[in-house]
Design a protein around this motif. Sequence first.
Motif, PDB file in Angstrom:
ATOM      1  N   ALA A 120       0.822  -1.212   0.000  1.00  0.00           N
ATOM      2  CA  ALA A 120       0.000   0.000   0.000  1.00  0.00           C
ATOM      3  C   ALA A 120       0.857   1.263   0.000  1.00  0.00           C
ATOM      4  N   ALA A 121       2.155   1.133   0.323  1.00  0.00           N
ATOM      5  CA  ALA A 121       3.032   2.302   0.311  1.00  0.00           C
ATOM      6  C   ALA A 121       3.109   2.937  -1.067  1.00  0.00           C
ATOM      7  N   ILE A 122       2.828   2.149  -2.099  1.00  0.00           N
ATOM      8  CA  ILE A 122       2.893   2.684  -3.453  1.00  0.00           C
ATOM      9  C   ILE A 122       1.820   3.744  -3.675  1.00  0.00           C
ATOM     10  N   ALA A 123       0.760   3.691  -2.861  1.00  0.00           N
ATOM     11  CA  ALA A 123      -0.323   4.675  -3.003  1.00  0.00           C
ATOM     12  C   ALA A 123       0.167   6.078  -2.686  1.00  0.00           C
ATOM     13  N   GLN A 124       1.152   6.177  -1.781  1.00  0.00           N
ATOM     14  CA  GLN A 124       1.665   7.487  -1.383  1.00  0.00           C
ATOM     15  C   GLN A 124       2.855   7.939  -2.245  1.00  0.00           C
ATOM     16  N   TYR A 125       3.240   7.093  -3.209  1.00  0.00           N
ATOM     17  CA  TYR A 125       4.438   7.418  -3.985  1.00  0.00           C
ATOM     18  C   TYR A 125       4.187   8.595  -4.921  1.00  0.00           C
ATOM     19  N   GLN A 126       5.070   9.599  -4.847  1.00  0.00           N
ATOM     20  CA  GLN A 126       4.945  10.781  -5.694  1.00  0.00           C
ATOM     21  C   GLN A 126       6.178  10.999  -6.566  1.00  0.00           C
ATOM     22  N   GLY A 127       7.108  10.035  -6.561  1.00  0.00           N
ATOM     23  CA  GLY A 127       8.344  10.191  -7.316  1.00  0.00           C
ATOM     24  C   GLY A 127       8.165   9.942  -8.796  1.00  0.00           C
ATOM     25  N   GLN A 128       9.311   9.924  -9.510  1.00  0.00           N
ATOM     26  CA  GLN A 128       9.283   9.838 -10.974  1.00  0.00           C
ATOM     27  C   GLN A 128       9.780   8.502 -11.525  1.00  0.00           C
ATOM     28  N   ASP A 129      10.060   7.539 -10.655  1.00  0.00           N
ATOM     29  CA  ASP A 129      10.544   6.238 -11.127  1.00  0.00           C
ATOM     30  C   ASP A 129       9.489   5.625 -12.047  1.00  0.00           C
ATOM     31  N   PRO A 130       9.813   5.398 -13.338  1.00  0.00           N
ATOM     32  CA  PRO A 130       8.799   4.899 -14.288  1.00  0.00           C
ATOM     33  C   PRO A 130       8.202   3.562 -13.852  1.00  0.00           C
ATOM     34  N   ALA A 131       9.031   2.657 -13.342  1.00  0.00           N
ATOM     35  CA  ALA A 131       8.515   1.342 -12.954  1.00  0.00           C
ATOM     36  C   ALA A 131       7.501   1.467 -11.824  1.00  0.00           C
ATOM     37  N   LEU A 132       7.810   2.297 -10.828  1.00  0.00           N
ATOM     38  CA  LEU A 132       6.890   2.464  -9.707  1.00  0.00           C
ATOM     39  C   LEU A 132       5.628   3.208 -10.134  1.00  0.00           C
ATOM     40  N   GLN A 133       5.780   4.185 -11.025  1.00  0.00           N
ATOM     41  CA  GLN A 133       4.595   4.889 -11.521  1.00  0.00           C
ATOM     42  C   GLN A 133       3.704   3.944 -12.318  1.00  0.00           C
ATOM     43  N   ASP A 134       4.320   3.078 -13.135  1.00  0.00           N
ATOM     44  CA  ASP A 134       3.535   2.112 -13.903  1.00  0.00           C
ATOM     45  C   ASP A 134       2.821   1.142 -12.979  1.00  0.00           C
ATOM     46  N   LEU A 135       3.528   0.681 -11.934  1.00  0.00           N
ATOM     47  CA  LEU A 135       2.913  -0.232 -10.983  1.00  0.00           C
ATOM     48  C   LEU A 135       1.755   0.453 -10.267  1.00  0.00           C
ATOM     49  N   LYS A 136       1.962   1.701  -9.886  1.00  0.00           N
ATOM     50  CA  LYS A 136       0.910   2.454  -9.206  1.00  0.00           C
ATOM     51  C   LYS A 136      -0.320   2.582 -10.101  1.00  0.00           C
TER      52      LYS A 136
END
Length: 504
Positions: A120-136
Amino acid sequence: MSKGIVIDPITRIEGHLSISIDVASHQIVQAHSKGEMFRGFEVILKGRNPLDAQQITQRICGVCPVSHGMASILAQDQAYGIHLPENGRLLRNLILGANYIQSHIIHFYHLAALDFVDIAAIAQYQGQDPALQDLKSWLRAQGKTQALYPAAPFLPRYEGAYLQDTELNLIAIRHYLEALEMRALAQKMGALFSGKMPHVASLVPGGVTEKVTAQNIGAYRSMLHKLRAFIDHHYLPDVVAVAKAFPDYFRIGRGPANFMAYGVFPESNQDDRRLFPSGVLINGQLGDFDPMLITEDPTHAFYQGADELAPTRGETKPWPKKEGAYTWLKAPRYGGQVVEVGPLARMLVAYHRDQPASVRPLIDRLLGELNLTTGDLMSTMGRHAARALECKVVADRCAEWVDALRPGEPSCSAFTIPAKAVGVGITEAPRGALGHWLEIDNGKVDRYQCVVPTTWNCSPRDRRDQPGAVEQALVGTPIADEKNPIEATRVVRSFDPCIACAVH
C-alpha cells in the motif's frame, strides 16, 4: 482452552498445503501440516526405460526441475558405472547453480517478502521512477474504488504489522520488479547449457549433451555478472533491512534444531569433495551423513504400510481413506530423528566444517552486523539470511566454474544400460536434501523412490508421535490476531515449501 485455526491454502508457495493450528493465549500450541494431493510419479516410472527417468522426474516441479533431473542421472551414473569428463561436471554445476540463483531470488522477493513489505506504500508514492509509476497506475486500475486497492499477486493476504519505513517499502517494491527480470536472466543463463528452462533437455547419464563453446561461456559470464551485482547490492542488503525491522523473527520458528545436508556441487571427479559438504547437526553435534539411516514412516500419511522403510524398500501404495492419516506426505526420518533440510542446514553444516572457506566469514559478518549468534539463525529470519548468503556463494563459485570450461573437449561419456543394477542419486535441491533411489531389472525401472526436501520439512507426525520440522517450528509462534494469523504463514514460508515435490 485452545482455538483451532485452519489456513487453507497457504498462498505464495508451490503446491497445495494446509496448516491447522491450535492457538491458546495468542500462541500456537500445536500444528499439523497437510499436503493435499497425490501424484504417483514413482508408480508412473515402474516398467519404463531408465533414460525416461530424468525427464519424467523433472516434471515433479517447475521451480526446481534441474535438481530432480540431477538426482536421477546421478543414480544412473552409479548404476551404469560412469565416470564423467571434467566439462560434464562443470556444466552440471553451472546449470544447477543457475537454478539455485533463480529459485532463491523468487523465494525472497516474490513469495516471502510480501509477508513484510507494505504494498500500500505505493499509493503514497509521488516520485518519478517509471517502474513504480507504472505499478501504481496498474494497481489503481485493478481497484474497486477510487482508492488504491492492490490486486493479485499482492492480495489476498492477512493484515498485520508490515515495514513502517515508507522508503524501505518503496525500495523493496522496486527490487521486487527488478527481481522478475533477474529471475528470467538466471533462467536464460542456465538454458545456455541445458537447452531450455525449466525441464532441461541436456542432462543425461554420463554428463551433459550440450557442447562447450566460447560463445556460450561469454554469454554465461555476462549474465552472471549482472546477477552477482543484484545479489550483492540488492538481495543481501534487502534481507538485512528486513531482518533489522523484524528482529523478533530470529526468535520465532526454531523447529527441531537438527539439520542435515547431503552435499552438493561436486568439486572433483576423483573424490567426494563438494562445494557444500555433507553432514548432520544432531543436538548441536556435527556428524557424518550416512544414507543408510534414512527411513520413511507412513503412519499418518495416506499410504499403505506402517513400517519405517529405507528408500531401497520403499512403497508407494495410496490409501485415501486411511484412518489416522492427515496428509499425502510420508515422514522421512534420519536415524529416527526429525531433521530440517535446506539452505539453513547447508550453511550451518558448512559453517561447522569451515568449508567452503567463504561461508564462515560471511555468516560471522552478518551476525556481527545484527548482533546475533549462530543459534539465532535457527529461526524464521535465519532461513532468509542463510538463503541469501548461499545465493552469493553459489553465484561467486559459478564465475570460477565457467572459467574452467574447455571448449572442444568432451562433456559426456558413453554408457550402456545393464540388465540389472541399482543406483542412488544424492544431491541438494534449493529447498534441501534430495535423493532418488533406482533399481533396474531386465533393463527396465523396477523400483523408483524419491525422498525430497519438503517431505522432510513438512512431514507429519511419525509412529513415535514426533511432529515434523514445520509442525515443530510453528509451536510457540505468537498470534496477535486470530483472524489474521500472518505470523504462522511467515514461519511456513521461510521453509520455501514445495508441496508438488513433497507429494510427487
